[in-house]
Motif scaffolding. Structure first.
Motif, PDB file in Angstrom:
ATOM      1  N   TYR A   8       0.831  -1.209   0.000  1.00 15.02           N
ATOM      2  CA  TYR A   8       0.000   0.000   0.000  1.00 15.02           C
ATOM      3  C   TYR A   8       0.862   1.255   0.000  1.00 15.02           C
ATOM      4  O   TYR A   8       1.906   1.307   0.649  1.00 15.02           O
ATOM      5  N   ALA A   9       0.412   2.293  -0.698  1.00 17.27           N
ATOM      6  CA  ALA A   9       1.000   3.622  -0.530  1.00 17.27           C
ATOM      7  C   ALA A   9       0.421   4.229   0.757  1.00 17.27           C
ATOM      8  O   ALA A   9      -0.541   3.703   1.326  1.00 17.27           O
ATOM      9  N   GLY A  10       0.996   5.336   1.194  1.00 13.61           N
ATOM     10  CA  GLY A  10       0.571   5.949   2.448  1.00 13.61           C
ATOM     11  C   GLY A  10      -0.909   6.304   2.470  1.00 13.61           C
ATOM     12  O   GLY A  10      -1.561   6.238   3.515  1.00 13.61           O
ATOM     13  N   GLY A  25      -3.294   4.644   1.201  1.00 12.89           N
ATOM     14  CA  GLY A  25      -4.163   3.480   1.129  1.00 12.89           C
ATOM     15  C   GLY A  25      -4.359   2.935  -0.279  1.00 12.89           C
ATOM     16  O   GLY A  25      -5.018   1.904  -0.457  1.00 12.89           O
ATOM     17  N   ARG A  26      -3.822   3.611  -1.275  1.00 12.62           N
ATOM     18  CA  ARG A  26      -3.918   3.066  -2.636  1.00 12.62           C
ATOM     19  C   ARG A  26      -2.890   1.946  -2.790  1.00 12.62           C
ATOM     20  O   ARG A  26      -1.803   1.993  -2.210  1.00 12.62           O
ATOM     21  N   MET A  27      -3.212   0.941  -3.587  1.00  8.35           N
ATOM     22  CA  MET A  27      -2.326  -0.223  -3.717  1.00  8.35           C
ATOM     23  C   MET A  27      -1.340   0.007  -4.859  1.00  8.35           C
ATOM     24  O   MET A  27      -1.709   0.480  -5.941  1.00  8.35           O
ATOM     25  N   LEU A  28      -0.100  -0.386  -4.627  1.00 10.95           N
ATOM     26  CA  LEU A  28       0.979  -0.104  -5.574  1.00 10.95           C
ATOM     27  C   LEU A  28       0.937  -1.077  -6.752  1.00 10.95           C
ATOM     28  O   LEU A  28       1.039  -2.287  -6.564  1.00 10.95           O
ATOM     29  N   VAL A  29       0.789  -0.533  -7.936  1.00  8.54           N
ATOM     30  CA  VAL A  29       0.763  -1.391  -9.138  1.00  8.54           C
ATOM     31  C   VAL A  29       1.863  -0.964 -10.102  1.00  8.54           C
ATOM     32  O   VAL A  29       2.400   0.144 -10.002  1.00  8.54           O
ATOM     33  N   ASN A  30       2.169  -1.874 -11.040  1.00 10.86           N
ATOM     34  CA  ASN A  30       3.090  -1.490 -12.127  1.00 10.86           C
ATOM     35  C   ASN A  30       2.272  -0.952 -13.306  1.00 10.86           C
ATOM     36  O   ASN A  30       1.047  -0.804 -13.210  1.00 10.86           O
ATOM     37  N   GLU A  31       2.943  -0.710 -14.423  1.00 14.45           N
ATOM     38  CA  GLU A  31       2.264  -0.059 -15.553  1.00 14.45           C
ATOM     39  C   GLU A  31       1.256  -0.968 -16.247  1.00 14.45           C
ATOM     40  O   GLU A  31       0.559  -0.550 -17.170  1.00 14.45           O
ATOM     41  N   PHE A  32       1.176  -2.247 -15.797  1.00 15.37           N
ATOM     42  CA  PHE A  32       0.140  -3.143 -16.325  1.00 15.37           C
ATOM     43  C   PHE A  32      -0.995  -3.335 -15.308  1.00 15.37           C
ATOM     44  O   PHE A  32      -1.824  -4.234 -15.443  1.00 15.37           O
ATOM     45  N   ASN A  33      -0.994  -2.506 -14.285  1.00 18.42           N
ATOM     46  CA  ASN A  33      -1.960  -2.604 -13.181  1.00 18.42           C
ATOM     47  C   ASN A  33      -1.825  -3.888 -12.373  1.00 18.42           C
ATOM     48  O   ASN A  33      -2.756  -4.283 -11.663  1.00 18.42           O
ATOM     49  N   GLN A  34      -0.663  -4.552 -12.495  1.00 20.02           N
ATOM     50  CA  GLN A  34      -0.385  -5.710 -11.644  1.00 20.02           C
ATOM     51  C   GLN A  34       0.009  -5.227 -10.260  1.00 20.02           C
ATOM     52  O   GLN A  34       0.864  -4.351 -10.125  1.00 20.02           O
ATOM     53  N   LEU A  35      -0.595  -5.825  -9.252  1.00 24.32           N
ATOM     54  CA  LEU A  35      -0.217  -5.481  -7.880  1.00 24.32           C
ATOM     55  C   LEU A  35       1.225  -5.913  -7.639  1.00 24.32           C
ATOM     56  O   LEU A  35       1.605  -7.055  -7.935  1.00 24.32           O
ATOM     57  N   ILE A  36       2.024  -5.020  -7.093  1.00 22.82           N
ATOM     58  CA  ILE A  36       3.423  -5.342  -6.839  1.00 22.82           C
ATOM     59  C   ILE A  36       3.511  -6.272  -5.637  1.00 22.82           C
ATOM     60  O   ILE A  36       2.906  -6.010  -4.587  1.00 22.82           O
ATOM     61  N   GLY A  37       4.178  -7.406  -5.829  1.00 18.07           N
ATOM     62  CA  GLY A  37       4.392  -8.329  -4.716  1.00 18.07           C
ATOM     63  C   GLY A  37       3.394  -9.471  -4.622  1.00 18.07           C
ATOM     64  O   GLY A  37       3.482 -10.285  -3.698  1.00 18.07           O
TER      65      GLY A  37
END
Lengths: 445, 445
Positions: A288-290, A292-304
């Protein structure tokens, strides 16, 4: 939470296809499900409501201009006769990303691809009193609740002998100078100017305040300076008191206290000042970013996490063009969903994925009849033309021919009569004693 | 009840005119208020809702064919710009006929003429279990509640693995073979035949029952034999199981037990088997007939109280043409109101009053698409022509051009698509903790 007693969600068709589970039937989730219908995927679409809701017009439901049904669309109906898409009314609760299993309130489901498109809810930034006493507008149910509350307040006000004692029932305060706050304030002022005096001839409306409060220095912060100053001008023309650079300090259900301003008596504080992404259990804090949004890459894949995608308001792509994240608007959600659906097709064919690229189509807000502001990428305009543009764009965006037709007729009617007729206090009433327990549990949850 | 703490209802215009207080904005009360607008009377119209409701179409709200707003009309809007009519949303509670004072939940009011037009509510004939577990349909709120309940039941059914366990959520039982029961049963069967199988392709609808139960030997007891047999035939064509001369013995929320028939599993028991007049405190037992209707003379004057009139379902004129009382239908209420408004004018002018004389305009009921029965005084017909007649008559009777237009469009749409799109589970949601207490009190009351 302990999910060990959950059973698999029953009655789903057994298709020998990779399973895409989509959580949320908003702009992103619905667009993706539509993009994947008749594909070589099995789609399971979940939403806590049985309908898609068109958020940009909530304010017209709240101000008695449109019926909830005009801006809501049954999700099951959209997928009539589409064998690879199943809908379930359910709330996602948690996930086991290793087992690729999603837990919901109706059972669990194993996925090959999990897509989170859960949107955002109201953010009170920790102000407990405001959360307790104010009214949000992030669902069509909440919009309808606002309508009922305002009408109830007026029906109560008319039974109070002294003008002084009626004030707090009649005044309306809206917090948040984004499009929602501006549109709500404008529509409330039009009700005050044109409708309520005819409904309540015994009350004096000279003293009824419609106040819009924004903590920042400008309304419509994301729009052009031209749009900002016109919106302010239009609101003031309609008699809205606009307080910029003003913070709400506290609210007790009767009086709002403001920084550096006189307090305002009101029992109607509408909070449109911020959102926070919805979330489910089972992810790591590092995902999560601070905000509350979830961190994704440029394909909208959740990181991790493998096989998990996040769309729209709920995700953030760090770095790049939008260091604070893409704007949390419908267009981003729709474009991300479109890109993801194409990428899922590419994935199956073993082709290279294409990164998401946001195309800003512009933004707009309407303040009142013939009063709107439009920012297109190369052209900004206001007034009547902007208002007509706003009407057409929103009409086109609404799902379904019937809804388009009924909204068009409603708007034409309201325009010609200046008197929306939806001031009805109707609640689906729980009359039987046997229903009460269930009801109370539902409301307290 | 003790009314000594009540204050007078505030903010009413001070007109030097005789005061007519009308309790109830249904067919009778509204007609009377309309008849007396711009007269030399001051009218105070009270209703517990802020809208007039068009009861003959409740069943279409319950079966997702029409929105509540299409058949409800804000009472305040009707009297815009009419200075001698004031509306208050209030419940009448009691009366002091000597002091000519009416007590309500918002205060008291002194009258010159009191008109009771309070209609009737559901009658369970003392069957406590049925009252506790079944669902009535005497208000538009209750109709909307039925719609929500049915949709919720189906969203629950789809999450139940075994067919056996789903039955009670899917079956529907309607009690009462009058127009309401017949129309509900027909519309439910059409949902089952045409809509639900598309919405829930995972469920089998072969086993879903729609059952209509009538204690008497005939459906539509008040209509011609021709209408009765056609209605039965139409219902059976649509797949409704009709049990005539069958009494409901008991209901526990899951299973209905019937006299001489197998019990039926259902969580949806719709009760349309009887009505009882609403009442307020302060009258003598001798002023009521055994069935709770108030005894009036041929001018609708309440026997035994000066200046009190009773209209519609709530009153009975003993003797004469209708020894059991006039039928409790809209036409009687409307015609009595019309006669009373003319008599009040006559009273002021010192003219002779004219006794009420009921003119039977006929009756009709619709079972399904192109399936209706019409009894006119000298002409009885059924089928497509009857159905068109039914549509036109109801469209004409609906208040307001906008409602007429929207209902016409909805009907046309539903006719062409065979798929009403109002299957939305929307409730005005009470989200804030601060609202909960109020909510729970409201629901338990």
């Amino acid at each position: 939470m302990n999910y060990s007693n959950l059973q698999p969600i029953p009655n789903l068709p057994r298709l020998d296809l990779p399973k895409v589970v989509i959580v949320g039937g908003g702009f992103a989730g619905l667009k993706l499900a539509l993009g994947l219908r008749k594909s070589a995927f099995q789609i399971i679409l979940l939403d806590k409501n049985n309908f898609h809701q068109f958020q940009p017009l909530f304010y017209q439901v709240a101000t008695a201009g449109l019926e909830p049904s005009a801006i809501s669309f049954p999700l099951r109906k959209i997928f009539h006769g589409v064998p690879n898409v199943s809908f379930r009314m359910a709330e996602a609760e948690g996930v086991d990303t290793n087992a690729k299993r999603l837990y919901t309130d109706i059972g669990y489901i194993d996925y090959d691809f999990l897509v989170l498109a859960m949107g955002a809810d109201t953010n009170y930034f920790g102000a407990k009193n405001i959360e307790y006493f104010s009214t949000p507008m992030k669902t069509v149910s909440e919009a309808l609740y606002i309508r009922n509350k305002i009408i109830s307040n007026y029906e109560r006000a008319i039974n109070i002998p002294k003008m002084e004692d009626r004030k707090s029932l009649m005044n309306m305060v809206i917090v948040g100078g984004g499009p929602t706050g501006v549109e709500l304030a404008g529509a409330m002022a039009e009700l005050r100017n044109n409708v309520f005096p005819k409904d309540y001839p015994e009350l004096s409306f000279k003293n009824m305040k419609v106040v819009l409060i924004e903590a920042g220095p400008k309304l419509l912060a994301a729009m052009s300076e031209q749009a900002q100053s016109h919106a302010l001008d239009y609101l003031q023309k309609l008699g809205v008191e606009v307080f910029l650079a003003t913070r709400v300090l506290d609210y007790d259900g009767k009086v709002v206290s403001l920084e550096g301003k006189e307090p305002i008596e009101t029992q109607t504080l509408l909070w449109a000042a911020g959102i926070k992404p919805n979330r489910i259990e089972g992810f790591d804090a590092s995902q999560y970013a601070g905000n509350g949004r979830m961190l994704v890459n440029e394909f909208n894949q959740l990181i991790g996490s493998e096989g998990v995608y996040v769309l729209g308001d709920q995700c953030i792509l760090p770095g790049g063009e939008f260091p604070k994240g893409h704007p949390q608007v419908a267009q981003v959600a729709i474009q991300q969903a479109r890109n993801l659906s194409k990428n899922l097709f590419r994935l199956i064919k073993g082709e290279q994925l294409v990164p998401f690229k946001y195309k800003d189509l512009g933004s707009m807000a309407t303040v009142g009849k013939k009063l709107a502001v439009v920012d297109l990428p190369f052209f900004k305009f206001q007034g009547l033309l902007a208002w007509l543009t706003w009407l057409i764009v929103h009409l086109m965006a609404i799902l379904g021919v019937k809804n388009k037709l009924f909204i068009f007729l409603n708007w034409s009617w309201n325009y010609l009569s200046f008197d929306p007729s939806l001031r009805l206090l109707i609640k689906p009433k729980y009359v039987r004693a046997s229903e009460r327990k269930e009801l109370i549990e539902e409301k307290s949850s």
